[in-house]
Enzyme design. Structure first.
Site, PDB file in Angstrom:
ATOM      1  N   GLY A 100       0.635   9.065  -3.221  1.00 46.73           N
ATOM      2  CA  GLY A 100       0.198   8.453  -1.981  1.00 46.73           C
ATOM      3  C   GLY A 100      -0.824   7.349  -2.139  1.00 46.73           C
ATOM      4  O   GLY A 100      -0.952   6.502  -1.271  1.00 46.73           O
ATOM      5  N   ASP A 155      -1.448  22.641  12.811  1.00 43.51           N
ATOM      6  CA  ASP A 155      -2.396  23.707  13.152  1.00 43.51           C
ATOM      7  C   ASP A 155      -3.816  23.181  13.274  1.00 43.51           C
ATOM      8  O   ASP A 155      -4.651  23.765  13.981  1.00 43.51           O
ATOM      9  CB  ASP A 155      -2.326  24.825  12.111  1.00 43.51           C
ATOM     10  N   SER A 527      -2.993 -25.299 -23.925  1.00 46.37           N
ATOM     11  CA  SER A 527      -1.885 -24.342 -23.760  1.00 46.37           C
ATOM     12  C   SER A 527      -2.315 -22.933 -24.168  1.00 46.37           C
ATOM     13  O   SER A 527      -1.891 -22.417 -25.195  1.00 46.37           O
ATOM     14  CB  SER A 527      -0.657 -24.791 -24.557  1.00 46.37           C
TER      15      SER A 527
END
Length: 626
Positions: A100, A155, A527
């Site tokens: 989650g 509940d 680079s």
């Protein structure tokens, strides 16, 4: 328990929602009510529950059935996707218990990629949370069109029906905006099993089916593609008398005698045999693994797609798509990644990010890069054509992953939407005067000498001296200096990681054109990233790209500081400065490695020139060096 009814079909589903909504507890209780917890595992569950929750009087902690990692048990959360198989008398199930926490959204996306249905949990006390919306959005993006909303912990709100109704109405509206076709809602109390496997006396106002009944009755029939498609997984050739093409059919049906085409090409043949482990078939359909034999020899290999000749798959190399970024490092446009779609792997780059999506509000936001767990709508280009289908119609030929070419880590999953029109309208034009002809007329082998190193390492000075030496020897050259290029074609770019990637891509393309013109081109550019230097190297033929690493210590570069840039970077006046607050990734195996300590620029330039002359070989039929 009786064996499941085979006619009901296998259901793959996921449980998801925000942290602490009770996903693992619900799934554990579901397994318990389905009678899928063996006696020895039940005894272990009772023992572990007493150990972890002595103050609760030994009540069973059903989350322990699915939270298998030690860290999950210690923290009381789900970290990785937990896969479980179970069955009832009516059907079989494969379920993924998804984490989650927001930082584990990529794990949830993995679980959703093959699911037919999602069970989304909501804590009745909290209602719809951002992570609930995030998971629902990803479910819709990955093609899940059935959701069961379980409003848990009823509940703790006094089993109040009004609270339940408010949450379900808000969720149905969210699902409607995301295009989720079906939502079933029910109130549950996971630890007690209320409405999980048995109806609840405490929630008597709810007269609908239990969670288990909803899952048993869910439609697991996948959306079927009408047209025949089969990616070739491997060429089955056990001996010289047999050649077949093995794979799993991902769309439509095929029968013996049907005409098919091997894509992305246009070769056609008829099906002579459909071979399986159980014997030859007259026909086969979606989901079946088969070996197809043709009535004539064709050049087909892994990654090709065998398709209905009358209705072939579209072929393209540029697409619009959604991308879910899974990598710890940001997605940078124009960086080259490996793209795997079906059984084919090609090189790809995200050409632009049209926008990223706020998964909580579905708002479209401007973005130059994507970070971990972000979703973007992008255009993507490949280095070769592929046969594909939009993801909405065919997950196999429309879904892809991106792979980092250095670490081989999967960094993104994506869903193709449609091919860009320019992909079909732009073709490579053949020319008769090519690179070899131009090089021969100049009496030289075209090359790219790529000088890389920290700012102040001496790249430009050495490259300039090398060019003077080559010019004196009669060669045709051009020097592309990183600073000079930023006054022209790259004047719109800054120094963010995204701009550095694009800077090197443009310089590489220009250098490639100059080499194609027959020149020896020298490039002096910091680079800093290996990935971009590798991408530039791949533009050139073998032997045409020479990486020259000007290896100078950072302390020496700072001491020189010819432009005063290090001083400004240390003072915070310049951001993203290589070597200070931005990385420089040293070449691992450059063709020329210049250790500059104690040597003059002239000596280093002579080293480069000598190595070039020493390694140069004249092409067949030619008489020139370099």
């Amino acid at each position: 328990m009786a064996a499941p009814d085979a006619n009901q079909g296998l259901l793959r589903f996921i449980t998801c929602g925000s942290v602490d909504d009770g996903k693992s507890t619900l799934l554990g209780r579901l397994l318990y009510d389905a009678g899928m917890v063996p006696d020895d595992q039940l005894a272990a569950l009772e023992r572990d529950s007493r150990k972890l929750h002595a103050e609760a009087g030994g009540a069973l902690d059903f989350a322990l059935l699915t939270d298998g990692l030690d860290a999950e048990r210690e923290q009381g959360i789900t970290i990785d996707v937990a896969w479980r198989y179970f069955h009832t008398a009516r059907r079989s199930f494969i379920v993924a218990d998804c984490p989650g926490h927001e930082q584990y959204t990529r794990n949830m996306a993995t679980g959703a990629s093959n699911a037919d249905l999602a069970v989304v949990l909501v804590d009745a006390r909290k209602g719809l949370l951002p992570q609930t919306r995030r998971h629902t959005y990803i479910c819709s993006l990955l093609g899940i069109r059935q959701v069961v909303l379980a409003v848990n912990k009823m509940d703790l709100v006094g089993c109040d029906e009004a609270v339940y109704r408010e949450i379900t109405e808000a969720y149905r509206e969210l699902a409607r905006t995301l295009g989720i076709a079906r939502v079933d809602c029910l109130p549950v109390i996971a630890p007690g099993g209320d409405n999980v496997g048995e109806r609840s006396a405490r929630l008597s106002w709810y007269q609908g089916p239990t969670l288990l009944e909803l899952l048993e009755a869910a439609d697991a029939t996948p959306a079927r593609a009408d047209d025949f498609r089969m990616p070739v997984q491997w060429v089955n050739r056990p001996d010289q008398s047999f050649r077949g093409y093995a794979g799993t059919i991902c769309g439509g049906r095929v029968a013996r005698g049907d005409e098919v085409v091997v894509q992305p090409g246009v070769q056609r043949a008829r099906i002579e045999r459909i071979v399986t482990a159980g014997g030859d078939l007259e026909s086969a359909g979606e989901g079946q693994a088969v070996t197809l034999c043709f009535d004539r020899e064709l050049d087909a290999s892994r990654g090709d797609v065998i398709a209905d000749a009358l209705r072939p798959a579209p072929v393209a190399d540029q697409f619009a798509c959604h991308v879910v970024w899974l990598g710890d490092n940001a997605l940078l446009p124009n960086r080259i990644y490996a793209l795997k779609i079906g059984t084919r792997t090609v090189n790809a780059r995200v050409m632009s990010i049209k926008h990223k999506v706020d998964v909580n509000t579905q708002a479209k936001l401007a973005a130059r890069h994507l970070s971990l767990n972000e979703v973007g709508y992008c255009t993507i280009g490949l280095d070769e054509d592929i046969a594909f289908e939009p993801y909405a119609g065919n997950r196999t030929l429309g879904g892809f992953i991106l792979i980092d070419r250095q670490s081989n880590a999967t960094v993104a999953c994506g869903m193709l939407d449609f091919a860009l029109t320019r992909s079909a309208n732009v073709h490579w034009q053949h020319v008769d005067v090519d690179k070899s002809v131009r090089g021969t007329s100049m009496g030289q082998r075209p090359l790219c000498l790529w000088f890389t190193g920290l700012s102040g390492a001496g790249k430009s000075t050495i490259a300039n001296l090398v060019e003077k030496r080559l010019h004196a020897l009669g060669h045709h050259t051009y020097l592309l200096d990183g600073d000079n290029v930023r006054h022209g074609i790259n004047k719109d770019l800054g120094f963010t990681p995204e701009d550095r990637v694009e800077n090197i891509r443009r310089i590489g393309e220009v250098a490639h054109l100059m080499v194609d013109a027959g020149l020896i081109v020298l490039v002096s550019a910091i680079s800093p990233y290996r990935s971009e230097r590798r991408s530039v190297r791949e533009l050139f033929d073998a032997g045409e790209f020479v990486e020259v690493f000007v290896d100078t210590l950072l302390a020496e570069c700072e001491q020189r500081d010819p432009k005063g840039l290090y001083r400004k970077a240390r003072a915070g006046e310049i951001r993203n400065f290589t070597g200070i607050d931005a990385p420089y990734e040293q070449p691992e195996s450059p063709e020329v490695h210049l250790h500059t300590a104690g040597l003059r620029a002239e000596e280093l330039a002579e080293q480069v020139t000598a190595q070039l002359l020493g390694r140069a070989a004249a092409p067949a039929g030619g008489g020139y060096a370099i």
